[in-house]
Design a protein around this motif. Structure first.
Motif, PDB file in Angstrom:
ATOM      1  N   LEU A  34       0.828  -1.211   0.000  1.00 16.90           N
ATOM      2  CA  LEU A  34       0.000   0.000   0.000  1.00 16.90           C
ATOM      3  C   LEU A  34       0.865   1.266   0.000  1.00 16.90           C
ATOM      4  O   LEU A  34       0.497   2.267  -0.615  1.00 16.90           O
ATOM      5  N   GLN A  37       1.813   2.326  -3.476  1.00 15.03           N
ATOM      6  CA  GLN A  37       0.758   2.746  -4.392  1.00 15.03           C
ATOM      7  C   GLN A  37       0.453   4.237  -4.211  1.00 15.03           C
ATOM      8  O   GLN A  37       0.087   4.660  -3.118  1.00 15.03           O
ATOM      9  N   THR A  40      -2.903   5.377  -2.557  1.00 11.42           N
ATOM     10  CA  THR A  40      -3.124   5.245  -1.121  1.00 11.42           C
ATOM     11  C   THR A  40      -3.150   6.625  -0.483  1.00 11.42           C
ATOM     12  O   THR A  40      -2.366   7.500  -0.846  1.00 11.42           O
ATOM     13  N   TYR A  79      -3.014   0.297   9.159  1.00  8.01           N
ATOM     14  CA  TYR A  79      -4.007   0.139   8.096  1.00  8.01           C
ATOM     15  C   TYR A  79      -5.384   0.460   8.659  1.00  8.01           C
ATOM     16  O   TYR A  79      -5.861  -0.190   9.589  1.00  8.01           O
ATOM     17  N   GLN A  82     -10.601   0.856   3.733  1.00  4.89           N
ATOM     18  CA  GLN A  82     -10.719   1.391   2.386  1.00  4.89           C
ATOM     19  C   GLN A  82     -12.151   1.860   2.151  1.00  4.89           C
ATOM     20  O   GLN A  82     -13.088   1.465   2.848  1.00  4.89           O
ATOM     21  N   THR A  87     -10.055   2.843  -2.504  1.00  2.00           N
ATOM     22  CA  THR A  87      -8.904   3.598  -2.012  1.00  2.00           C
ATOM     23  C   THR A  87      -8.560   3.160  -0.606  1.00  2.00           C
ATOM     24  O   THR A  87      -9.433   3.121   0.270  1.00  2.00           O
ATOM     25  N   ALA A  88      -7.300   2.821  -0.388  1.00  2.00           N
ATOM     26  CA  ALA A  88      -6.837   2.378   0.924  1.00  2.00           C
ATOM     27  C   ALA A  88      -6.364   3.574   1.743  1.00  2.00           C
ATOM     28  O   ALA A  88      -5.803   4.542   1.205  1.00  2.00           O
ATOM     29  N   TYR A  89      -6.550   3.486   3.062  1.00  2.49           N
ATOM     30  CA  TYR A  89      -6.170   4.567   3.969  1.00  2.49           C
ATOM     31  C   TYR A  89      -5.237   4.028   5.043  1.00  2.49           C
ATOM     32  O   TYR A  89      -5.506   2.999   5.667  1.00  2.49           O
TER      33      TYR A  89
END
Length: 326
Positions: A34, A37, A40, A79, A82, A87-89
């Motif tokens: 992540l 990316q 992210t 983590y 998302q 979209t990951a946060y």
């Protein structure tokens, strides 16, 4: 316009704003992937503050999120989940600014996402949590609670060896014997106590400033139900027996790692016996009395972030902002 009596409307931090996507936490190399990316989004946590932006065209403050940077992997990374678009946060936990110093908005990779003309400011959850969107409130509260837990659980409670974060920051593993340790949440009950005259009991805690009154609260004990905790805390703090304990709502409270479970209860009598080690002063208020002293500033209202305010508003029948400034 009166508030509904069956719920606590507009309760900050209580509405889900993000899919935690817990199954991803065990994926191999989740955080390095992540962090590689550019899509992210990263929230920097510094002490108990995060960067916030209130740029043109926004209804209110928003978290200043950014893409990952090369140095993020050297910090504690968490983590958070998302959104519906995939979209990951992540949260990146940095040391707090030295005492007496204010962190600059653009330092240490904390540049804002679409920051706007006003730029960034570092704010606590107490300061801006009630004005954030559901997504941002969830991100801030979750990141703060996890960061607080990591800061106090660096060693194994079984053998004293150091522990290492794992599973996206949702676990710490003992470096010596491999035992797993998970974030804790301390449960607290918070309650309005109403008598047969529809008066509310408000108290000033020991050490609180003059005029700061709120509803009673206390922590759940082992082997105790929530309703039993309500009855015990009321009896211990003001000497009252209660009946008709009714659940109202709950709110995560990461100061440092609690959840506040709200109730209302009926007092069977009105004579108070105050526990002086916990309570400096306790009083019964009619609705008119409370409105009057709130309007004149004799009593201060709880913050808009807190469940205490919503519990009082439920009894009063309208928003406290209609009587006094937030």
């Amino acid at each position: 316009m009166g508030l509904p009596i069956e719920t606590l409307p507009n309760l900050s931090l209580a509405r889900p704003g993000l899919d935690r996507h817990a199954l991803r936490r065990s994926e191999p190399d989740l955080l390095p992937r992540l962090l590689a990316q550019p899509t992210t989004r990263v929230l920097v946590v510094r002490g108990d503050t995060v960067p916030v932006v209130a740029g043109a065209g926004q209804d209110g403050p928003a978290l200043a999120l950014r893409p990952p940077t090369e140095t993020d992997s050297t910090a504690l990374v968490l983590y958070l989940g998302q959104d519906g678009e995939g979209t990951a946060y992540l949260a990146v936990v940095e040391p707090a600014a030295p005492s007496g110093q204010t962190a600059s908005a653009g330092s240490s990779g904390s540049g804002g996402e679409e920051a706007g003309d006003e730029g960034e400011q570092w704010r606590t959850l107490r300061q801006i949590g009630a004005d954030l969107s559901d997504r941002d409130a969830t991100l801030f509260a979750t990141a703060l609670a996890l960061a607080n837990w990591h800061a106090t659980h660096t060693h194994c409670p079984r053998c004293g060896a150091t522990t290492t974060p794992d599973q996206g920051g949702w676990l710490r593993r003992c470096d010596a014997e491999g035992s797993e340790h998970y974030p804790r949440t301390d449960v607290a009950v918070i309650m309005s106590v109403i008598d047969d005259e529809d008066r509310i009991l408000l108290a000033r805690g020991a050490g609180w400033g003059t005029g700061r009154f709120s509803v009673l609260a206390g922590f759940l004990e082992p082997g105790e139900s929530l309703a039993a905790a309500v009855a015990r805390e009321v009896h211990e703090e003001v000497g009252l027996e209660v009946r008709d304990v009714e659940y109202l709502g709950d709110q995560p409270w990461p100061f440092p790692n609690s959840i506040m479970v709200g109730f209302t209860a009926r007092a069977t009598a009105s004579d108070l016996r105050i526990q002086e080690s916990e309570i400096a002063e306790a009083r019964w208020f009619t609705k008119d009395e409370y409105r009057e002293i709130l309007a004149t500033g004799q009593v201060s209202a709880s913050t808009r972030l807190s469940i205490a305010r919503r519990i009082i508003e439920r009894w009063l029948g309208h928003d406290l902002a209609d009587v006094a400034p937030a």
